[in-house]
Design a protein around this motif. Structure first.
Motif, PDB file in Angstrom:
ATOM      1  N   GLU A   1      53.677  11.350  30.157  1.00  0.00           N
ATOM      2  CA  GLU A   1      55.013  11.173  29.893  1.00  0.00           C
ATOM      3  C   GLU A   1      55.505  11.386  28.103  1.00  0.00           C
ATOM      4  O   GLU A   1      54.236  10.501  27.480  1.00  0.00           O
ATOM      5  CB  GLU A   1      54.561   9.858  30.023  1.00  0.00           C
TER       6      GLU A   1
ATOM      7  N   ASP B   1      52.098   9.450  26.687  1.00  0.00           N
ATOM      8  CA  ASP B   1      51.319   9.016  27.405  1.00  0.00           C
ATOM      9  C   ASP B   1      50.432  10.011  28.235  1.00  0.00           C
ATOM     10  O   ASP B   1      51.114  10.978  28.973  1.00  0.00           O
ATOM     11  CB  ASP B   1      51.551   7.978  28.733  1.00  0.00           C
TER      12      ASP B   1
ATOM     13  N   GLU C   1      46.127   5.763  32.838  1.00  0.00           N
ATOM     14  CA  GLU C   1      47.084   6.478  31.698  1.00  0.00           C
ATOM     15  C   GLU C   1      47.058   5.522  30.212  1.00  0.00           C
ATOM     16  O   GLU C   1      46.958   4.410  29.955  1.00  0.00           O
ATOM     17  CB  GLU C   1      48.759   5.850  31.813  1.00  0.00           C
TER      18      GLU C   1
ATOM     19  N   LYS D   1      47.785   4.752  26.642  1.00  0.00           N
ATOM     20  CA  LYS D   1      48.996   4.990  26.126  1.00  0.00           C
ATOM     21  C   LYS D   1      49.163   5.899  24.262  1.00  0.00           C
ATOM     22  O   LYS D   1      47.392   5.128  23.888  1.00  0.00           O
ATOM     23  CB  LYS D   1      49.062   3.370  26.287  1.00  0.00           C
TER      24      LYS D   1
ATOM     25  N   LYS E   1      48.297  -1.367  35.818  1.00  0.00           N
ATOM     26  CA  LYS E   1      49.631  -1.165  36.010  1.00  0.00           C
ATOM     27  C   LYS E   1      50.416  -1.675  37.002  1.00  0.00           C
ATOM     28  O   LYS E   1      50.101  -2.230  37.753  1.00  0.00           O
ATOM     29  CB  LYS E   1      49.624   0.148  35.811  1.00  0.00           C
TER      30      LYS E   1
HETATM   31 MG   LIG Z   1      53.677   6.263  32.383  1.00  0.00          MG
END
Ligand SMILES: [Mg+2]
Ligand SMILES: Nc1ncnc2c1ncn2[C@@H]1O[C@H](COP(=O)(O)OP(=O)(O)OP(=O)(O)O)[C@@H](O)[C@H]1O
Ligand SMILES: [Mg+2]
Length: 499
Positions: free
Chosen positions: A22, A217, A235, A237, A286
């Motif tokens: 991402e 990400d 994930e 970041k 998350k």
């Molecule tokens: Mg994400």
């Protein structure tokens, strides 16, 4: 905190990695996404805000057309389908850096979907499918102040800067990429590298990872080899360099393998990347999409880009990096390896500049991939960090082409340029490097060589013409390489053989 890690190569014997990226890009528009505040970087905190980007009651947003246009152009460059109807949505969550209590984003009706980007790693092409490209707004920035460690938990208090809140942000989301195996970390890096270059070429953002205008990400999961199901992803970041993208995937693969080997389960969570150690540590577990209670933004009209406008934007796209590389390879006659090397060295521009300044592609390639690459390597610096400009390299090759200097003298002229003595022509002048023509000085040197080696002269006259080489060598030495060898040979032949 050090965690058990499996050796990287060992991971691949038991697990298949899957990655997903991402990427958030701050667009380089003049004003923010939903108000007229400026987006300039680096101002005093909270000097670039208004009721809209502070989320004050009663304020109403208006979408920034330039940001919509940039998003569509990015989508087009990635081969996406552009929606004819698209909507903003509210992504609700509570955090001090989002003044409204929600982020205006896009959810199930993004502007662009279903694209792809091909990247090359070690001569193999990997297709990265793009799930969607959507438009949203950036958050503010929390500053944690005081306390023993100066870090978030040790801080005495926190401040919020809302200058960044509301800056247009494009999110580019890939589909999961499987099948890259041991190359997964490099594919992740190559993807971000290529994406960054595309966005830069489009002029949509300054894509400076260190300033946060491009942030990544990095999602990673492992599945047992042969498994039909994918594993649970983590994930990592806001990874903020290309190198870190690769390291983050590598680390997560090694860490997750150790957890799975020990019979543990991977929890879906966000993780932080630490530049200094190359490791990740847990963030928060998350939220599911449902936790965000997404719903269509009632204060904004839907976006309905008309087909004619989209076609016009498509027709106006600049030459994209992959096409440019293919064209330059053809024009310059480079092998794939040479091109990869130049791209890696960030040196396409300097070679291009050298050709633009009048050098032949063959000469530009010879200088940059040969002599200059050697010098950079010896000095332990990047090729593009050498203190010589493309124009100066073109001038060097012109000096050779016009016969003012030979290759050896040109290298001496380069010494002078690198030492800061000026342009090549000036260095040739000041160091007295020009090739000697059929001057009195050269005639004298030829005569001295002949007089000094009667035995060689006799050999040549007796039919051993190749013995002339010794005389050529003597003249070249006497003139310290400044003579043109072919001229010297012709002069010697005239005098010794009378031809
Ligand atoms: Mg994400
Ligand atoms: N099993 C998996 N392994 C690795 N990557 C995955 C896996 N499943 C999904 N992904 C990737 O994770 C990313 C998920 O991004 P997406 O924006 O859709 O959701 P999110 O991270 O939950 O939401 P948010 O935008 O709020 O962070 C995508 O790039 C997707 O390809
Ligand atoms: Mg996302």
């Amino acid at each position: 905190m050090s965690e058990p890690l499996v050796e990287f190569d060992d991971v691949l014997t038991r697990y298949e990695p899957v990655i997903g990226l991402e990427t958030h890009v701050e667009l380089g528009t003049e004003s923010k996404m939903f108000c007229g505040c400026t987006t300039a970087f680096g101002a005093e905190p909270n000097t670039q805000t208004c009721p809209v980007c502070l989320g004050l009651p009663g304020s109403l947003p208006v979408a920034n057309a330039a940001a919509v246009e940039s998003t569509i152009r990015i989508g087009l460059a990635l081969g996406c389908r552009i929606a004819s109807w698209s909507r903003f949505a509210r992504k609700n969550y509570f955090y001090p850096d989002i003044p409204k209590g929600f982020q205006t984003s896009q959810y199930d009706e993004p502007l662009c979907t279903a694209g792809h980007l091909d990247v090359e790693v070690d001569g193999e092409t990997y297709r990265v499918e793009i799930e969607r490209v959507h438009l949203e707004e950036d958050t503010g920035k929390n500053l944690h102040v005081g306390g023993a460690t100066g870090r978030i938990h040790g801080a005495e208090y926190s401040l919020v800067d809302f200058n960044r809140a509301g800056i247009p942000l494009v999110e580019i989301v890939t589909r999961p990429v499987a099948g890259a195996g041991a190359k997964a970390p490099e594919v992740a890096r190559a993807y971000v590298t290529e994406l960054r270059e595309i966005i830069q070429t489009l002029g949509a953002s300054d894509v400076r990872m260190e300033q946060g205008s491009l942030r990544c990400d990095v999602n990673t999961s492992l599945a047992p080899v042969g498994s039909l199901e994918w594993g649970t992803r983590t994930e990592t970041k806001n990874v903020n360099s290309l190198r870190s993208v690769e390291r983050a995937v590598r680390y997560e693969m090694r860490r997750q393998a150790a957890v799975l080997d020990a019979g543990g389960r991977i929890v879906q969570e966000t993780r932080h990347f630490h530049e200094d150690t190359g490791s990740t540590s847990p963030g928060r577990s998350k939220e599911e999409a449902t936790d965000y209670r997404y719903f269509p933004e009632p204060d904004l009209v839907p976006l309905a880009p008309d087909a004619e406008w989209v076609e016009k934007l498509a027709a106006g796209l600049p030459e994209l990096p992959a096409a440019r590389r293919a064209r330059l390879r053809e024009e310059w006659g480079l092998s794939a390896t040479e091109m990869a090397w130049l791209v890696n060295a960030g040196a396409l521009g300097v070679v291009e500049g050298t050709v633009a300044a009048g050098a032949s592609p063959a000469d530009a390639r010879k200088w940059w991939l040969g002599e200059l690459a050697r010098r950079a390597n010896d000095a332990g610096v990047e090729l593009t960090a050498l203190p010589v400009t493309p124009r100066q390299v073109a001038e060097l090759s012109a000096l050779v082409a016009e016969g003012t200097v030979n290759d050896q003298l040109a290298r001496q002229a380069l010494d002078g340029v690198l030492a800061g003595e000026g342009d090549p022509r000036a260095v040739v002048e000041s160091r007295g490097l020009a090739v000697l023509g059929e001057s009195d000085e050269l005639v004298a040197a030829v005569d001295v060589a002949i007089a000094g080696a009667p035995d060689v002269v006799a050999k040549v006259q007796g039919g051993k013409v190749q013995a002339l080489g010794a005389l050529v060598g003597a003249v070249m030495k006497a003139t310290r390489g400044k003579a043109d060898a072919a001229t010297v040979r012709r002069m010697l032949e005239e005098r010794v053989l009378g031809s």
